[in-house]
Motif scaffolding. Structure first.
Motif, PDB file in Angstrom:
ATOM      1  N   THR A 228       0.818  -1.212   0.000  1.00 43.11           N
ATOM      2  CA  THR A 228       0.000   0.000   0.000  1.00 43.11           C
ATOM      3  C   THR A 228       0.854   1.265   0.000  1.00 43.11           C
ATOM      4  N   LEU A 229       2.186   1.121   0.015  1.00 40.48           N
ATOM      5  CA  LEU A 229       3.042   2.301   0.055  1.00 40.48           C
ATOM      6  C   LEU A 229       3.017   3.079  -1.252  1.00 40.48           C
ATOM      7  N   ASP A 230       2.792   2.381  -2.356  1.00 39.62           N
ATOM      8  CA  ASP A 230       2.783   3.024  -3.665  1.00 39.62           C
ATOM      9  C   ASP A 230       1.580   2.518  -4.443  1.00 39.62           C
ATOM     10  N   PRO A 231       0.773   3.409  -5.025  1.00 36.81           N
ATOM     11  CA  PRO A 231      -0.423   2.951  -5.748  1.00 36.81           C
ATOM     12  C   PRO A 231      -0.101   2.093  -6.954  1.00 36.81           C
ATOM     13  N   GLU A 232       1.148   2.121  -7.445  1.00 36.76           N
ATOM     14  CA  GLU A 232       1.525   1.314  -8.594  1.00 36.76           C
ATOM     15  C   GLU A 232       2.157  -0.017  -8.188  1.00 36.76           C
ATOM     16  N   ASP A 233       2.134  -0.326  -6.893  1.00 36.86           N
ATOM     17  CA  ASP A 233       2.752  -1.566  -6.417  1.00 36.86           C
ATOM     18  C   ASP A 233       1.794  -2.725  -6.638  1.00 36.86           C
ATOM     19  N   SER A 234       1.979  -3.428  -7.741  1.00 35.63           N
ATOM     20  CA  SER A 234       1.142  -4.587  -8.057  1.00 35.63           C
ATOM     21  C   SER A 234       1.809  -5.895  -7.665  1.00 35.63           C
ATOM     22  N   ASN A 235       2.990  -5.816  -7.058  1.00 37.94           N
ATOM     23  CA  ASN A 235       3.724  -7.008  -6.651  1.00 37.94           C
ATOM     24  C   ASN A 235       3.353  -7.377  -5.221  1.00 37.94           C
ATOM     25  N   PRO A 236       2.792  -8.580  -4.984  1.00 34.84           N
ATOM     26  CA  PRO A 236       2.374  -8.941  -3.620  1.00 34.84           C
ATOM     27  C   PRO A 236       3.541  -9.259  -2.693  1.00 34.84           C
ATOM     28  N   ALA A 237       4.750  -9.378  -3.232  1.00 32.21           N
ATOM     29  CA  ALA A 237       5.915  -9.710  -2.419  1.00 32.21           C
ATOM     30  C   ALA A 237       6.683  -8.432  -2.052  1.00 32.21           C
ATOM     31  N   ARG A 238       7.938  -8.569  -1.644  1.00 28.36           N
ATOM     32  CA  ARG A 238       8.739  -7.433  -1.191  1.00 28.36           C
ATOM     33  C   ARG A 238       9.133  -6.556  -2.371  1.00 28.36           C
ATOM     34  N   ASP A 239       9.181  -5.246  -2.123  1.00 25.06           N
ATOM     35  CA  ASP A 239       9.644  -4.288  -3.108  1.00 25.06           C
ATOM     36  C   ASP A 239      10.650  -3.348  -2.460  1.00 25.06           C
ATOM     37  N   ALA A 240      11.443  -2.699  -3.295  1.00 24.42           N
ATOM     38  CA  ALA A 240      12.448  -1.750  -2.825  1.00 24.42           C
ATOM     39  C   ALA A 240      11.947  -0.328  -3.044  1.00 24.42           C
ATOM     40  N   PHE A 241      12.168   0.530  -2.053  1.00 24.42           N
ATOM     41  CA  PHE A 241      11.687   1.901  -2.078  1.00 24.42           C
ATOM     42  C   PHE A 241      12.825   2.852  -1.714  1.00 24.42           C
ATOM     43  N   VAL A 242      12.772   4.058  -2.272  1.00 20.54           N
ATOM     44  CA  VAL A 242      13.699   5.118  -1.888  1.00 20.54           C
ATOM     45  C   VAL A 242      12.899   6.259  -1.287  1.00 20.54           C
ATOM     46  N   LYS A 243      13.349   6.710  -0.100  1.00 21.82           N
ATOM     47  CA  LYS A 243      12.686   7.813   0.597  1.00 21.82           C
ATOM     48  C   LYS A 243      13.617   9.022   0.613  1.00 21.82           C
ATOM     49  N   SER A 244      13.107  10.159   0.154  1.00 22.14           N
ATOM     50  CA  SER A 244      13.838  11.414   0.237  1.00 22.14           C
ATOM     51  C   SER A 244      13.613  12.011   1.616  1.00 22.14           C
ATOM     52  N   LEU A 245      14.685  12.231   2.364  1.00 24.71           N
ATOM     53  CA  LEU A 245      14.549  12.800   3.707  1.00 24.71           C
ATOM     54  C   LEU A 245      14.253  14.287   3.661  1.00 24.71           C
TER      55      LEU A 245
END
Length: 685
Positions: free
Chosen positions: A383-400
């Motif tokens: 649910t972190l990204d509306p384009e995340d259609s992968n049910p498994a783990r994904d990698a994300f980058v956060k801008s501080l």
């Protein structure tokens, strides 16, 4: 920014500010990928590529693999440690025992310092120090790969060309009974840290894991760096060192490292040079602090993760770490989250949440950029990204700086890719390294079913040029129907679906179909009623468009007609007359009937692709012959086992091009009733 970017990313456009803004409508995040490890010739490694670790300057990387085809002569069937030259892609095996032979047991947990000169790893093998390694447990070793200091690492081919040294021993060479693990090396190659539960110095009496450090330049000098003045205090694991080794960060379940009896676990940082003289040998010139504390100094009541090593900037300013139940650290904390502690700014930031502030239910493996600007992590929360259609783990980058979050484990088309994606290292705000089981990331092919390592470079947006898919209509009756209405279904699939357009063309029984034109439009899939007039043909189709302006091809036309009623035909009179009978069960509430051989019913000026009679069937019903322009096209019987009203009998199919002419129906039986309810005239073109 790490200096190797210009060398290995020359084919990609490296832009600043990943996740500064969301992709425009109709666009996804653009990612260019490179697979970093392959067998010679680019063939598939026959094992997993794991524990990939990049040198701080980006020139070398090390990894663990059970593959046997990465280098010649790999016959031991165990996990080995390999090094890869990031400029050339050349792979060499590092976990070779003195003399160049093979280890008989697994080697793992590798790290490498700047320039690739020294690699530290843990091994279960005792072949690396056969004369002294008798503990039957894991030990931490370093390999110095360039004893002649010529800048090339070919020393395994020379007698005595490399130095392999066990770091996890006491100053007098005594080995730990229960082994050591979690080796780490400073970026400048000067210090190694590791964990062991054995007492390698006299002051260590706590009988739990502790962190030790020792210089790579001297033999058998160990320093226990966790614990307080109390010999029983301390404990720690998974250490990380700053670039010059001054700062050491580690998780621990000890509660007395910063001060006795505070009663809280933590992630701790030790400053090993509080007098700033550059020498890390002062017994008392050290200071310990909690990393898991809020800006107001409140220390979290939660606990550290025993599987994720913290990530520290080279100067020790910022630490990214995973923490459980860190509710004192952030008001919107989840039980399992990634944080960044900025020691200079005195801030602790919850990283694993989206731009709207919704926190992930779970996150792990943080990696922070050298400038404390961005953090890479992975999460199974889709649910972190509306384009995340992968049910498994994904990698994300956060801008501080901006708070924006972007999913980076994407394919060349900008879409999330199926597979498990593990955060491995972040180079700068636009470049990340991800370990993945995907068959493709950023356009780079992966090897099916195995873990591979990809460098992913964000280079702008991928413009959506794909129209909606799965565009379809349903519910249109097959060719002929007596119903005055039906429900037309319409569907389309697109992440950015804008509009579904239903088109219709119509034509009377004696005319042509008009052109397809927009009939109704809808924003989402659904159903809509469609009305049919007697004697008219209707053809329906659909197109769909998305927010980027892509329009699908129209669906095939689906055509249907509602018949002319029996009253629309011209009947023979006199002795061969037809009788009109009202009947609510019949089409339009009436039918025409006769038992006379040769009785006729005619309709002139018909234009059709197909023609069908609408009749009532019964066990004693008779038969007719149907003529088109006085040419017999079909003889049909209307007899049936039981009486059934409004039954279609197709009598002519003229193909794709409609024909114009006269339909004549002639009764070919005598004394048997014939019940005619109507004539269906269908146009499909």
């Amino acid at each position: 920014m790490r200096s190797f970017i210009a060398g290995i990313c020359s084919a990609a456009v490296v832009t600043a500010g990943l996740a500064v803004a969301s992709a425009p409508a109709g666009a996804s995040l653009g990612v260019t990928g490179t697979r970093l490890v392959s067998a010679p010739g680019g063939t598939e490694a026959n094992g997993n590529i794991e524990e990939f670790s990049l040198s701080p300057d980006g020139t070398w990387a090390v990894f663990t693999s059970d593959a046997s085809n990465l280098v010649p002569g790999d016959l031991n069937g165990v996990r080995d440690v390999f090094a890869v030259d990031m400029a050339t892609g050349a792979i060499s095996r590092v976990s070779r025992v003195p003399g160049g032979g093979e280890a008989e047991s697994d080697s793992y947990e590798p790290m490498v310092c700047d320039g690739g000169e020294i690699v530290v790893f843990t091994t279960d093998s005792d072949f690396f120090d056969e004369d002294n390694d008798f503990n039957g447990a894991s030990d931490v070793y370093i390999v110095k790969r360039d004893l002649d200091d010529d800048g090339t690492f070919d020393e395994f081919e020379q007698a005595g060309g490399v130095e392999i040294r066990r770091m996890s021993v006491a100053a007098d060479g005594t080995e730990p009974d229960f082994g050591a693990y979690h080796g780490a090396i400073s970026g400048d190659c000067s210090w190694v840290a590791y964990a062991t539960s054995d007492a390698l110095v006299d002051a260590d009496t706590n009988e739990t894991d502790d962190i030790y450090v020792r210089p790579t330049s001297a033999q058998n000098i160990n320093r226990r760096v966790t614990g307080t003045g109390s010999a029983d205090g301390g404990g720690g694991f998974l250490p990380a060192l700053s670039h010059n080794g001054r700062y050491l960060v580690f998780p621990s379940f000890a509660t007395d490292i910063v001060q006795a009896s505070i009663g809280k676990f933590g992630v701790y940082l030790r400053d090993r040079d509080t007098d700033n003289d550059g020498a890390f040998d002062e017994t008392n010139q050290v200071a310990d602090e909690y990393i898991n504390k809020a800006a107001n100094g409140t220390v979290s009541n939660g606990g550290p993760d025993a599987t994720t090593r913290p990530s520290m900037t080279p100067d020790g300013r910022c630490v990214a770490f995973k923490y459980f139940n860190g509710f004192e650290l952030s008001a919107d904390a989840q039980a399992n989250a990634v944080y960044v502690r900025d020691r200079t700014a005195n801030t602790t930031t919850l990283v694993s949440k989206d731009a709207a502030g919704i926190t992930a239910t779970e996150a792990a493996r943080p990696s922070i950029t050298d400038d404390c600007a961005s953090v890479l992590f992975d999460s199974s929360d889709n649910t972190l990204d509306p384009e995340d259609s992968n049910p498994a783990r994904d990698a994300f980058v956060k801008s501080l700086s901006t708070g924006e979050l972007q999913l980076v484990s994407r394919g060349a088309d900008g879409n999330a890719k199926l597979g498990v994606h593990l955060a491995t290292a972040i180079i700068d705000p636009t470049t990340a390294i991800v370990t993945s089981t995907a068959t493709e990331l950023g356009g780079a092919p992966g090897f099916s079913g195995s873990l591979d390592v990809f460098r992913l470079v964000v280079g702008g947006d991928v413009i959506d040029t794909t129209p909606p898919t799965n565009v379809a209509i349903s519910g249109v009756p097959a060719r002929y129907t007596i119903a005055g209405t039906f429900n037309l279904g319409y569907t389309a699939t697109d992440e950015n679906l804008d509009e579904i357009v239903l088109q219709r063309r119509t034509g009377a029984w004696n005319g042509s179909l008009n052109a397809f034109a927009t009939w109704k439009t809808f924003a989402t899939p659904g159903t809509t009623p469609a009305a049919l007039l007697p004697g008219y043909s209707y053809c329906f189709r659909a197109t769909a468009s998305d927010g980027a302006g892509n329009v699908s091809a129209p669906t095939p036309g689906r055509c249907v007609t509602r018949p002319l009623s029996s009253g629309s035909l011209v009947y023979s009179t006199g002795s061969k007359a037809w009788v009109k009978k009202l009947n609510t069960k019949a089409y339009a509430g009436a039918l025409r009937t006769t038992k006379v051989l040769g009785a006729t019913a005619i309709r002139t000026s018909v234009k059709a692709n197909r023609i069908a009679l609408l009749v009532t069937r019964c066990s004693t019903c008779g038969s007719v012959k149907v003529y088109w322009n006085n040419v017999l096209v079909k003889s049909v019987s209307t007899a049936g086992a039981t009486t059934k009203y409004s039954q279609f009998i197709e009598v002519a199919d003229f193909g794709a091009v409609p024909k114009t002419g006269t339909v004549k129906i002639v009764v070919s039986s005598s004394g048997k009733p014939l019940f005619l309810e109507g004539l269906a005239v269908l146009k499909t073109a």
